[in-house]
Scaffold this motif. Structure first.
Motif, PDB file in Angstrom:
ATOM      1  N   ARG A  29       0.833  -1.206   0.000  1.00 32.56           N
ATOM      2  CA  ARG A  29       0.000   0.000   0.000  1.00 32.56           C
ATOM      3  C   ARG A  29       0.870   1.259   0.000  1.00 32.56           C
ATOM      4  N   TYR A  31       3.978   1.489  -1.085  1.00 32.39           N
ATOM      5  CA  TYR A  31       4.618   1.563  -2.410  1.00 32.39           C
ATOM      6  C   TYR A  31       3.671   2.178  -3.445  1.00 32.39           C
ATOM      7  N   GLN A  32       2.431   1.654  -3.486  1.00 27.45           N
ATOM      8  CA  GLN A  32       1.463   2.142  -4.483  1.00 27.45           C
ATOM      9  C   GLN A  32       1.131   3.612  -4.270  1.00 27.45           C
ATOM     10  N   ARG A  33       0.972   3.976  -3.009  1.00 24.38           N
ATOM     11  CA  ARG A  33       0.602   5.376  -2.728  1.00 24.38           C
ATOM     12  C   ARG A  33       1.733   6.332  -3.129  1.00 24.38           C
ATOM     13  N   LEU A  35       3.911   5.742  -5.506  1.00 27.04           N
ATOM     14  CA  LEU A  35       3.936   5.734  -6.973  1.00 27.04           C
ATOM     15  C   LEU A  35       2.869   6.635  -7.567  1.00 27.04           C
ATOM     16  N   GLU A  36       1.724   6.684  -6.923  1.00 25.03           N
ATOM     17  CA  GLU A  36       0.631   7.507  -7.455  1.00 25.03           C
ATOM     18  C   GLU A  36       0.990   8.992  -7.420  1.00 25.03           C
ATOM     19  N   ARG A  37       1.829   9.369  -6.434  1.00 21.02           N
ATOM     20  CA  ARG A  37       2.488  10.687  -6.371  1.00 21.02           C
ATOM     21  C   ARG A  37       1.595  11.898  -6.142  1.00 21.02           C
ATOM     22  N   GLU A  38       0.324  11.757  -6.330  1.00 18.32           N
ATOM     23  CA  GLU A  38      -0.518  12.954  -6.310  1.00 18.32           C
ATOM     24  C   GLU A  38      -0.901  13.381  -4.898  1.00 18.32           C
ATOM     25  N   GLU A  39      -1.412  12.407  -4.156  1.00 17.47           N
ATOM     26  CA  GLU A  39      -2.021  12.727  -2.867  1.00 17.47           C
ATOM     27  C   GLU A  39      -1.017  12.570  -1.731  1.00 17.47           C
ATOM     28  N   GLN A 101       9.521   7.712  -8.154  1.00 17.28           N
ATOM     29  CA  GLN A 101       9.759   6.279  -8.397  1.00 17.28           C
ATOM     30  C   GLN A 101      10.884   5.776  -7.494  1.00 17.28           C
ATOM     31  N   ALA A 104       9.608   5.292  -4.023  1.00 21.48           N
ATOM     32  CA  ALA A 104       8.705   4.133  -3.981  1.00 21.48           C
ATOM     33  C   ALA A 104       9.533   2.848  -3.931  1.00 21.48           C
TER      34      ALA A 104
END
Ligand SMILES: [Fe+2]
Length: 140
Positions: A29, A31-33, A35-39, A101, A104
């Motif tokens: 979770r 890692y994914q968050r 990677l999404e970078r926005e929030e 990246q 992450a």
């Protein structure tokens, strides 16, 4: 690379195995968050979740080791403490540089890959100790 829980990571103690599965999930979770970078708020939430999950899990392990008079408890606790230092350094870098990246990948290395090595190098040792000293179990 994301790795899923597998029986090869089992230490033979159901509660600990279950928590290790949750540790993988917390790691993925995070890692994914990142990677999404926005929030940024979502990254912070995943970091807090990872930290709280690890604290609770390490506390379970340390109680287990204490209950089984595991002789290498202090050394094992030091490894847990070192994990938090690295997590704090990651959090500092996320705050300074923002999600990327690289960060992450570092988060995955620090949490998921660290956990895999920690299970196979360290956690198996207290589990083995508990199995071979089953009669030493403290009665509380
Ligand atoms: Fe551990």
């Amino acid at each position: 690379m994301l790795r899923d829980w597998s029986d090869v990571y089992s230490v033979g103690i159901a509660e600990i195995d279950h928590q290790h599965q949750g540790f993988f999930e917390a790691s993925h979770r995070l890692y994914q968050r990142i990677l999404e970078r926005e929030e940024l708020q979502a990254v912070a939430e995943a970091l807090t979740f990872m930290r709280d999950y690890a604290a609770s899990h390490f506390s379970t392990e340390e109680s287990f080791m204490r209950d089984h008079a595991y002789p290498a408890l202090a050394a094992h606790q030091a490894l847990h403490a070192a994990f938090f230092k690295r997590l704090d350094a990651l959090a500092d870098d996320l705050a300074t540089f923002g999600p990327s990246q690289d960060l992450a990948d570092r988060a995955l290395d620090l949490t998921q890959d660290w956990l895999v090595d920690h299970i196979t190098d360290e956690d198996v040792l207290y589990a083995l100790h508990a199995r071979t000293h089953a009669t030493d179990v403290a009665v509380s």
